[in-house]
Structures are given as C-alpha cells and as structure tokens.
Enzyme design. Structure first.
Site, mmCIF file in Angstrom:
data_model
loop_
_atom_site.group_PDB
_atom_site.id
_atom_site.type_symbol
_atom_site.label_atom_id
_atom_site.label_comp_id
_atom_site.label_asym_id
_atom_site.label_seq_id
_atom_site.Cartn_x
_atom_site.Cartn_y
_atom_site.Cartn_z
ATOM 1 N N ASP A 292 0.854 -1.182 0.000
ATOM 2 C CA ASP A 292 0.000 0.000 0.000
ATOM 3 C C ASP A 292 0.906 1.255 0.000
ATOM 4 O O ASP A 292 1.438 1.601 1.026
ATOM 5 C CB ASP A 292 -0.952 0.015 1.193
ATOM 6 C CG ASP A 292 -0.282 -0.316 2.528
ATOM 7 O OD1 ASP A 292 0.809 -0.933 2.539
ATOM 8 O OD2 ASP A 292 -0.873 0.019 3.567
ATOM 9 N N GLU A 476 12.547 2.087 7.073
ATOM 10 C CA GLU A 476 11.452 1.233 6.584
ATOM 11 C C GLU A 476 11.686 0.794 5.147
ATOM 12 O O GLU A 476 11.381 -0.335 4.763
ATOM 13 C CB GLU A 476 10.139 2.018 6.683
ATOM 14 C CG GLU A 476 8.915 1.290 6.168
ATOM 15 C CD GLU A 476 7.697 2.190 6.088
ATOM 16 O OE1 GLU A 476 6.583 1.658 6.143
ATOM 17 O OE2 GLU A 476 7.861 3.426 5.967
#
Length: 511
Positions: A292, A476
């Site tokens: 996403d 991340e």
C-alpha cells in the site's frame, strides 16, 4: 452531563467496533478538520468516557460560539504520546550490535484501550508511527530475532498470532479494531515453520487448528463458486475451473487510520467511473496486500483513482496459500491423519496448476498478476513474480527467465526495486523493501543463481550500512536506484526503527 461509568474501567475494555463506527460524526469532523497531522492519531486515541456519552456531549457543545474541536478532543480523549524517534544511536557500533540493542526498545507489552486488541504476550513493533503488532512485518522481524537468539520472543509472537486467530477468526492487519475487516499476506504458516526449526515438528500439530482456521478465512465461500457465481470475498472461480484468491475487505468505507486521504480520493474519482464505496474497498484490499500502495493495483500506473485491487488475482497471495496448503498437509501427516494430508496435497497441486495456467505470462516470460476484467495479465511487472521461485513451484526454464529480468531490470545499486515503474507510490521504483530483498534472494538461490543472489545481498547490506553511518537509523524502505537520495512516496514520511529491515539485515549477515 455526569458520567455514570468509571472512565478508567471503560478504558480497559477493548472495542471490537472501529473508532469511526463508535464515534460517527465526531470522528468524521475531527479527521476532516485535520485536528491532527496524521489520521492514525485520532484512531488511536483513548476515550475517557463511554462513546455514547461523548457523542451526546459533542452534540450539545459543538453549537456553542466558542466551541473548539481540538479542546473537546483533548478533554474527552487521552491522546497517545508521539512516538519518539530520537534514540541516540552509537554510529560507531557495527550495525549488528546496534540492532541487538534496539530489540528491547521495539518490544512492547500488551496494552488494552479503545482500539487496541489485547495480546497475551510481548511482541515487536515495526517502529516509527506503528504502535501495534503488524502481521506480515513480523515474519521478517522473526528471521532476525532467530539470528539474535531471541527464541522466547519468537514463541511469544507466534502465540499472539494464534490468540488473534482464536479470538477473531483470522489475523488482522495489526492488533487494532480498525484493522479487523482485513488481514495481510498469510505468513503464519511460515512463522510456525520457523518456530518448528527451534522447537521441533510438534509445533506443527500445536498450531494446526490455527493454520486450519486461517485457511478457512481465506477460502470462505469457495464451495459455492461456479461459472454462475464466480467470486465471493477472497475466492474467485477462474475460467480454467481453478479456484484462486484475491485480496479483499468487507467494508466499503474510508480507513479510519487514513480517513482524510480516502475521503479526498473518493471526491476526485468520479471522472474515472468508480463509486466511493468501490474505491474504499479497493484501497482496503491493497492494504491487505501489504503493498500500500503500488501501481500493481492501478489501471493507469500513475493514477490511484484507477485502483481496482479486488479485480486482480495476485501471484504472491496464491503462492503463500499454496505453501499453507502444503504446511497443513505436513501437519495432518504428523498428527496421523493421512487422508486429510492427501486432501491438502491435492488442494496444493490444483492451486499450483491454476497459478501456472493463469499467472505465468508467456509473452513477458514472468509471473504476473491476473486482471479478471480483461482475462489477461496486468501490465505491471513486480517482485511478486519471484514468489513461485521462493516456494520452488517454477520450472527451471521459467526460473531462468525470471532471473534474467531480475538481473537486467530489477537489480539496482542498492538492491532490487519492488516494481519497474516510477508512479510516486512507495511500493514502486525507486524504492526497495527488506522483505522483497529476502524473497528474491532465496528465490534465486533455490534455482542456483547464486552470483546474482550474492550481488543483491551485498548491495542491500551496503545501503543499510551507508544510511546507518549517516543517520544512525535503520529505515522502513530505501531508494535503491540512487542510494544518496531518501526513499519517498506513500501517505506518511519514511519511518525508522525498523523491524523487518533489522531482521533481514541480520539474516543476510548470517548467510
């Protein structure tokens, strides 16, 4: 209005309803007026009184001339403290030592509040803005915990996921009420396999009921499918007669944790012929995928308004379910139920045949997602295409073609890009993500492409170490095309911490 309930008692009772349903118009007003910079903040707030009482107070107070929505929220909700990201890293330490010092800082004890689903054991959070136990992140984190000898923490996390399956029938995206309507890529069977490497094969039978229950969740309604009823929730009847899976979400509503973004997107999607409810479901389904967002899910690669996730049969999901079917086969065999084991072996073989028939693109020579509206492959080549190699489903010839694509197109200076397209979304070029480095590396090694695999590993380790040396952080995601630039895209800034990056770095260093 005086409270008839002890607010402290109320705050210890977890809510099954998500906060947008509990607080209705108040939730909408807080989010659309952007009281907080990040929509997830109000979704995580703790009410000091019962929801119905707060809603009544809101109706009475909001019409006052001097009413302040921000003040109202601060009076009747405990606002979660901002996640501190100023941990003072020692950049002179080897990255391995830094990560081992970081594990305790990323470990949480279970909390119970309005939107948090309680868990019996400690767990590792990803980092950054993410306060809960996230599903697929955790498998890649566990790989690093195994390297660090943190076996008890792995046991705790597997037990937490088993608890979620027992309590709710599936593993939510994370342990929050607003994630209840969707899951994430089903890596629980891989977690059980990982724990069995530590504790022995009896682990397969211990968690057999949970794996079976998760399988039932993903296959809900498969028995009713036919040429006349071709889809139900996460299952679809394919033209060749096989049953394959898709990502889905039952709720055609904005995500509470990204409410403003979703409502604004719905207002702009009318020219594309997508109704708001359809858009919300496609967005939620993309979140279930973990990607996403990515142009994997778009009709037009640069326009999120053309998202149509629930009409796509994804390669990665079906490979994971193939592995779950094989794991169930082994678990039932170990449990002395050979007939049931044979049944799941046959299910896996049928799924493999369906994957080969529908998800291999002969023209691209690559495993591709399948668009059910056009009955052909989507246009987007992504690292989901390595999953059949990871699970050793591909032929040698197919693997050779996939390897060529990886070597010539996906492999960049800092590792492999998630897709070859630069759409502005965070799961597209130029970004690289730890789980895809791992999946690609193992996929290549499975078929003897050791030189390319080792090149990928060394480049990913190098970019992790370079960024740590410069910032003291594990990120991340990374810009693997230009390691001098930061990764971008997405609905929020690049986060640090970071669970799965830590895990895969340690795993790579151990190879």
């Amino acid at each position: 209005m005086n409270s008839t309930k002890d607010p402290q008692v109320y705050s210890t009772v977890p809510a099954i309803l998500p906060p947008d349903q509990l607080f209705g118009p108040l939730f909408h007003d807080v989010q659309m007026n952007e009281v907080f910079d990040d929509s997830i903040t109000f979704a995580d707030c703790f009410p000091k009184r019962a929801p119905e009482e707060i809603l009544s107070l809101y109706e009475m107070e909001k019409h006052k001339k001097d009413f302040s929505l921000r003040d109202f929220v601060e009076e009747y909700f405990d606002i979660p403290a901002k996640v501190e990201t100023d941990y003072d890293s020692d950049q002179q330490l080897p990255v391995t030592k830094h990560i081992e010092k970081l594990w305790p800082l990323l470990t949480r004890e279970s909390q119970t509040n309005c939107s948090m689903l309680p868990l019996p054991m400690p767990y590792v959070v990803p980092g950054g803005r993410f306060r809960g136990l996230y599903y697929w992140d955790s498998y890649f984190t566990m790989l690093g915990l195994q390297c660090s000898g943190e076996h008890e923490l792995i046991r705790h996390m597997v037990e937490n996921f088993a608890h979620l399956i027992d309590a709710y029938g599936h593993i939510p995206n994370a342990n929050r009420s607003y994630y209840m309507s969707r899951s994430q890529p089903p890596f629980f069977a891989k977690m059980v396999r990982l724990l069995s490497e530590i504790d022995g094969d009896d682990i397969l039978t211990k968690y057999l009921p949970h794996m079976q229950k998760e399988y039932n969740y993903w296959m809900d309604g498969y028995f009713r499918l036919s040429e006349r009823e071709t889809d139900f929730r996460r299952v679809m009847h394919m033209p060749d007669g096989s049953v394959l899976n898709r990502y889905f979400d039952d709720l055609p509503a904005p995500r509470p944790e990204s409410y403003v973004e979703d409502v604004n997107m719905a207002h702009s999607c009318a020219p594309y012929g997508i109704k708001p409810g359809e858009l919300y479901r496609h967005i939620r389904a993309a979140c279930e995928s973990g990607w996403d967002f990515s142009c994997r899910w778009f009709r037009e690669e640069t326009k999120m308004e053309t998202i149509h996730t629930t009409e796509i049969i994804p390669v990665d999901l079906n490979c994971l379910l193939y592995d779950l079917e094989l794991t169930l086969c082994d678990a039932y065999e170990h449990y002395k139920y050979p007939e049931t084991a044979v049944y799941f072996r046959e299910k896996a073989n049928k799924r493999k045949k369906g994957i080969m028939e529908n998800l291999w693109s002969e023209s691209k020579k690559f495993f591709m997602d399948f668009d059910t509206t056009s009955s052909k492959s989507t246009k987007i080549m992504s690292l989901a295409g390595v999953f059949p190699l990871f699970f050793k489903m591909a032929t040698e010839e197919q693997a050779g073609h996939v390897h060529q694509h990886i070597k010539e197109s996906f492999l960049k200076k800092g590792g492999v890009v998630a897709t070859l397209h630069e759409s502005g979304q965070q799961w597209d070029s130029p970004n690289g993500w730890a789980p895809m480095q791992y999946m690609t590396y193992v996929a290549l090694r499975n078929y003897g492409f050791d030189e390319t695999a080792e090149e990928l590993r060394s480049r990913w380790i190098a970019i992790n170490e370079q960024v740590f040396k410069e910032t003291g952080k594990m990120m991340e995601k990374y810009n693997v095309v230009d390691p001098e630039e930061s990764a971008g895209g997405g609905e929020y800034p690049n986060q640090d911490g970071f669970g799965w990056t830590n895990g895969i770095y340690l795993w790579f260093k151990n190879q």
